[in-house]
Motif scaffolding. Structure first.
Motif, PDB file in Angstrom:
ATOM      1  N   VAL A  76       2.665   3.835   4.063  1.00  0.00           N
ATOM      2  CA  VAL A  76       2.286   3.209   5.336  1.00  0.00           C
ATOM      3  C   VAL A  76       2.795   4.108   6.467  1.00  0.00           C
ATOM      4  O   VAL A  76       3.975   4.469   6.480  1.00  0.00           O
ATOM      5  N   CYS A  77       1.901   4.461   7.397  1.00  0.00           N
ATOM      6  CA  CYS A  77       2.285   5.329   8.514  1.00  0.00           C
ATOM      7  C   CYS A  77       2.048   4.598   9.840  1.00  0.00           C
ATOM      8  O   CYS A  77       1.200   3.712   9.923  1.00  0.00           O
ATOM      9  N   ALA A  78       2.774   5.012  10.849  1.00  0.00           N
ATOM     10  CA  ALA A  78       2.690   4.357  12.159  1.00  0.00           C
ATOM     11  C   ALA A  78       2.370   5.368  13.253  1.00  0.00           C
ATOM     12  O   ALA A  78       2.628   6.551  13.098  1.00  0.00           O
ATOM     13  N   CYS A  79       1.815   4.865  14.363  1.00  0.00           N
ATOM     14  CA  CYS A  79       1.671   5.684  15.576  1.00  0.00           C
ATOM     15  C   CYS A  79       2.998   5.582  16.309  1.00  0.00           C
ATOM     16  O   CYS A  79       3.311   4.533  16.874  1.00  0.00           O
ATOM     17  N   GLN A  80       3.761   6.638  16.288  1.00  0.00           N
ATOM     18  CA  GLN A  80       5.094   6.618  16.894  1.00  0.00           C
ATOM     19  C   GLN A  80       4.979   6.957  18.391  1.00  0.00           C
ATOM     20  O   GLN A  80       4.389   7.960  18.748  1.00  0.00           O
ATOM     21  N   VAL A  81       5.539   6.093  19.210  1.00  0.00           N
ATOM     22  CA  VAL A  81       5.347   6.241  20.659  1.00  0.00           C
ATOM     23  C   VAL A  81       6.663   6.301  21.433  1.00  0.00           C
ATOM     24  O   VAL A  81       6.676   6.090  22.651  1.00  0.00           O
ATOM     25  N   HIS A  82       7.769   6.575  20.751  1.00  0.00           N
ATOM     26  CA  HIS A  82       9.082   6.696  21.414  1.00  0.00           C
ATOM     27  C   HIS A  82       9.495   5.413  22.124  1.00  0.00           C
ATOM     28  O   HIS A  82      10.042   5.433  23.216  1.00  0.00           O
ATOM     29  N   ALA A  84      11.001   1.184  21.060  1.00  0.00           N
ATOM     30  CA  ALA A  84      11.916   0.590  20.082  1.00  0.00           C
ATOM     31  C   ALA A  84      11.275  -0.597  19.371  1.00  0.00           C
ATOM     32  O   ALA A  84      11.944  -1.553  19.000  1.00  0.00           O
ATOM     33  N   ASN A  85       9.922  -0.533  19.177  1.00  0.00           N
ATOM     34  CA  ASN A  85       9.236  -1.611  18.465  1.00  0.00           C
ATOM     35  C   ASN A  85       9.464  -1.489  16.964  1.00  0.00           C
ATOM     36  O   ASN A  85       9.198  -0.442  16.386  1.00  0.00           O
ATOM     37  N   VAL A  86       9.914  -2.579  16.361  1.00  0.00           N
ATOM     38  CA  VAL A  86      10.175  -2.619  14.925  1.00  0.00           C
ATOM     39  C   VAL A  86       9.143  -3.535  14.295  1.00  0.00           C
ATOM     40  O   VAL A  86       8.931  -4.651  14.778  1.00  0.00           O
ATOM     41  N   ARG A  87       8.485  -3.071  13.250  1.00  0.00           N
ATOM     42  CA  ARG A  87       7.445  -3.873  12.620  1.00  0.00           C
ATOM     43  C   ARG A  87       7.814  -4.184  11.166  1.00  0.00           C
ATOM     44  O   ARG A  87       8.289  -3.308  10.452  1.00  0.00           O
ATOM     45  N   ILE A  88       7.607  -5.420  10.768  1.00  0.00           N
ATOM     46  CA  ILE A  88       7.801  -5.786   9.362  1.00  0.00           C
ATOM     47  C   ILE A  88       6.534  -5.411   8.607  1.00  0.00           C
ATOM     48  O   ILE A  88       5.428  -5.758   9.025  1.00  0.00           O
ATOM     49  N   ALA A  92       0.027  -5.832   2.590  1.00  0.00           N
ATOM     50  CA  ALA A  92      -1.256  -5.753   3.302  1.00  0.00           C
ATOM     51  C   ALA A  92      -1.365  -4.490   4.159  1.00  0.00           C
ATOM     52  O   ALA A  92      -2.461  -4.106   4.560  1.00  0.00           O
ATOM     53  N   ASP A  93      -0.230  -3.849   4.434  1.00  0.00           N
ATOM     54  CA  ASP A  93      -0.251  -2.645   5.283  1.00  0.00           C
ATOM     55  C   ASP A  93      -0.405  -1.350   4.487  1.00  0.00           C
ATOM     56  O   ASP A  93      -0.528  -0.275   5.083  1.00  0.00           O
ATOM     57  N   LYS A  94      -0.379  -1.465   3.165  1.00  0.00           N
ATOM     58  CA  LYS A  94      -0.457  -0.254   2.342  1.00  0.00           C
ATOM     59  C   LYS A  94      -1.698   0.570   2.692  1.00  0.00           C
ATOM     60  O   LYS A  94      -2.784   0.025   2.862  1.00  0.00           O
ATOM     61  N   GLY A  95      -1.504   1.877   2.815  1.00  0.00           N
ATOM     62  CA  GLY A  95      -2.613   2.778   3.100  1.00  0.00           C
ATOM     63  C   GLY A  95      -2.913   2.967   4.579  1.00  0.00           C
ATOM     64  O   GLY A  95      -3.694   3.843   4.945  1.00  0.00           O
ATOM     65  N   LYS A  96      -2.284   2.158   5.437  1.00  0.00           N
ATOM     66  CA  LYS A  96      -2.574   2.290   6.873  1.00  0.00           C
ATOM     67  C   LYS A  96      -2.054   3.637   7.399  1.00  0.00           C
ATOM     68  O   LYS A  96      -0.911   4.009   7.143  1.00  0.00           O
ATOM     69  N   GLY A  97      -2.919   4.335   8.107  1.00  0.00           N
ATOM     70  CA  GLY A  97      -2.548   5.629   8.687  1.00  0.00           C
ATOM     71  C   GLY A  97      -2.393   6.758   7.686  1.00  0.00           C
ATOM     72  O   GLY A  97      -1.993   7.854   8.056  1.00  0.00           O
ATOM     73  N   VAL A  98      -2.710   6.486   6.440  1.00  0.00           N
ATOM     74  CA  VAL A  98      -2.464   7.482   5.393  1.00  0.00           C
ATOM     75  C   VAL A  98      -3.616   8.475   5.275  1.00  0.00           C
ATOM     76  O   VAL A  98      -3.396   9.681   5.155  1.00  0.00           O
ATOM     77  N   SER A 103      -6.008   4.312  11.667  1.00  0.00           N
ATOM     78  CA  SER A 103      -5.566   3.031  11.102  1.00  0.00           C
ATOM     79  C   SER A 103      -4.045   2.880  11.054  1.00  0.00           C
ATOM     80  O   SER A 103      -3.524   1.884  10.528  1.00  0.00           O
ATOM     81  N   ALA A 104      -3.307   3.866  11.586  1.00  0.00           N
ATOM     82  CA  ALA A 104      -1.832   3.782  11.574  1.00  0.00           C
ATOM     83  C   ALA A 104      -1.370   2.572  12.378  1.00  0.00           C
ATOM     84  O   ALA A 104      -2.045   2.149  13.327  1.00  0.00           O
ATOM     85  N   LEU A 105      -0.234   2.000  12.018  1.00  0.00           N
ATOM     86  CA  LEU A 105       0.294   0.831  12.731  1.00  0.00           C
ATOM     87  C   LEU A 105       0.502   1.205  14.203  1.00  0.00           C
ATOM     88  O   LEU A 105       1.185   2.179  14.494  1.00  0.00           O
ATOM     89  N   PRO A 106      -0.085   0.455  15.129  1.00  0.00           N
ATOM     90  CA  PRO A 106       0.021   0.844  16.543  1.00  0.00           C
ATOM     91  C   PRO A 106       1.428   0.668  17.113  1.00  0.00           C
ATOM     92  O   PRO A 106       2.153  -0.255  16.726  1.00  0.00           O
ATOM     93  N   GLU A 107       1.793   1.574  18.026  1.00  0.00           N
ATOM     94  CA  GLU A 107       3.043   1.479  18.802  1.00  0.00           C
ATOM     95  C   GLU A 107       4.230   1.025  17.965  1.00  0.00           C
ATOM     96  O   GLU A 107       4.868   0.015  18.258  1.00  0.00           O
ATOM     97  N   THR A 108       4.532   1.782  16.937  1.00  0.00           N
ATOM     98  CA  THR A 108       5.610   1.399  16.026  1.00  0.00           C
ATOM     99  C   THR A 108       6.504   2.601  15.764  1.00  0.00           C
ATOM    100  O   THR A 108       6.026   3.645  15.334  1.00  0.00           O
ATOM    101  N   ASP A 109       7.785   2.447  16.041  1.00  0.00           N
ATOM    102  CA  ASP A 109       8.735   3.531  15.754  1.00  0.00           C
ATOM    103  C   ASP A 109       9.754   3.155  14.682  1.00  0.00           C
ATOM    104  O   ASP A 109      10.613   3.967  14.346  1.00  0.00           O
TER     105      ASP A 109
END
Ligand code: ZN
Length: 273
Positions: A76-82, A84-88, A92-98, A103-109
């Motif tokens: 699972v990969c995220a769009c890192q935006v510097h 402090a958003n933490v996502r659980i 269901a998130d498997k493969g996102k942004g991969v 499809s990466a998790l938005p605004e998540t560091d």
């Protein structure tokens, strides 16, 4: 003490944490060696968003997954935006942004999960990787701490999500602070140094160093300090201590490259039992 070890498989080198691996985790902090990318991205660039050839990035990701013996589709990969958003993260998130950035998790560091077979993946070139593992509740967290995330205390925000949502006790959490730009190289201007002094008070004398009238900030020590303040035992926090800018043959460095470069990755997840 959390000890680390540089491991090489099929020409690909990565840092791992043997004690965490023994507890059923996959842990890898990649280096830049052993991949398919060319030029300034040479060679194991794992990020889509930095201007590298997308096919090369995907091949690098496939290679990494095969070396780690995990399925690429379970990352699972995220769009890192510097921030402090933490996502659980769940199954269901498997493969996102991969397979594509869109499809990466938005605004998540930072990501937290207790699911087996879900591999959190984050990207770095000078920012500080923060790996967390609650041995008792079997929960992990992975955060991206650049200067903004460090100022926003993303490390303690991640611990807080583990505590609130999964019942973790900070004293059960082990942490590892990976390679990032060191205090040897991370010069900051007077304005940012003043902000560090404001946020960290008297402790900032251990976090900032003045050399010939210039300020150097120890981001890794600062994250260590933040984790200790979040209730982690200092003996449960490991520090890699390697500077990405001083070790550009091994790691990507945003500052060292002038900005056009790849990203190494951290992969952290519970293996399926
Ligand atoms: Zn350095």
């Amino acid at each position: 003490m959390v000890s680390w070890h540089l491991h090489s498989v099929q020409g690909l080198s990565y840092i791992t944490l043997p004690e965490w691996q023994k507890q059923g985790l996959t842990v890898a902090i990649t280096t830049r060696t052993g991949g398919f990318s060319q030029g300034e991205y040479s060679s194991l660039n794992l990020a889509f968003h930095v201007g590298d050839d997308q096919t090369a990035v995907l091949s690098n990701r496939e290679l990494l997954a095969s070396v780690l013996r995990i399925s690429l589709a379970d990352m699972v990969c995220a769009c890192q935006v510097h921030k402090a958003n933490v996502r659980i993260v769940t199954e269901a998130d498997k493969g996102k942004g991969v397979f594509e950035y869109a499809s990466a998790l938005p605004e998540t560091d930072a990501m937290v999960t207790d699911c087996e077979g879900v591999f959190l993946t984050t990207f770095y070139a000078d920012c500080i990787p923060i790996l967390l593992f609650d041995v008792t509740r079997r929960v992990i967290g992975l955060a991206h701490g650049g200067w903004k995330g460090t100022m926003a205390k993303i490390a303690s925000a991640t611990v807080e999500v583990m505590r609130k949502e999964f019942g973790s006790y900070p004293q059960d959490i082990k942490a590892f602070i990976g390679p990032g730009i060191g205090g040897c190289c991370y010069e900051v201007d007077d304005g940012l140094a003043a902000q560090v002094r404001t946020v960290f008070g008297k402790d900032s004398r251990f976090l900032l160093e003045e050399k010939q009238g210039r300020n150097y900030w120890y981001l890794d020590r600062t994250n260590f300090f933040i984790l200790e303040n979040a209730g982690l035992h200092h003996q449960n926090i490991g520090l890699c201590g390697m500077c990405t800018r001083c070790n550009q043959e091994l790691f990507y460095s945003y500052r060292g490259s002038g900005g056009r470069t790849g990203r190494f990755a951290v992969v952290l997840g519970f293996n399926k039992r």
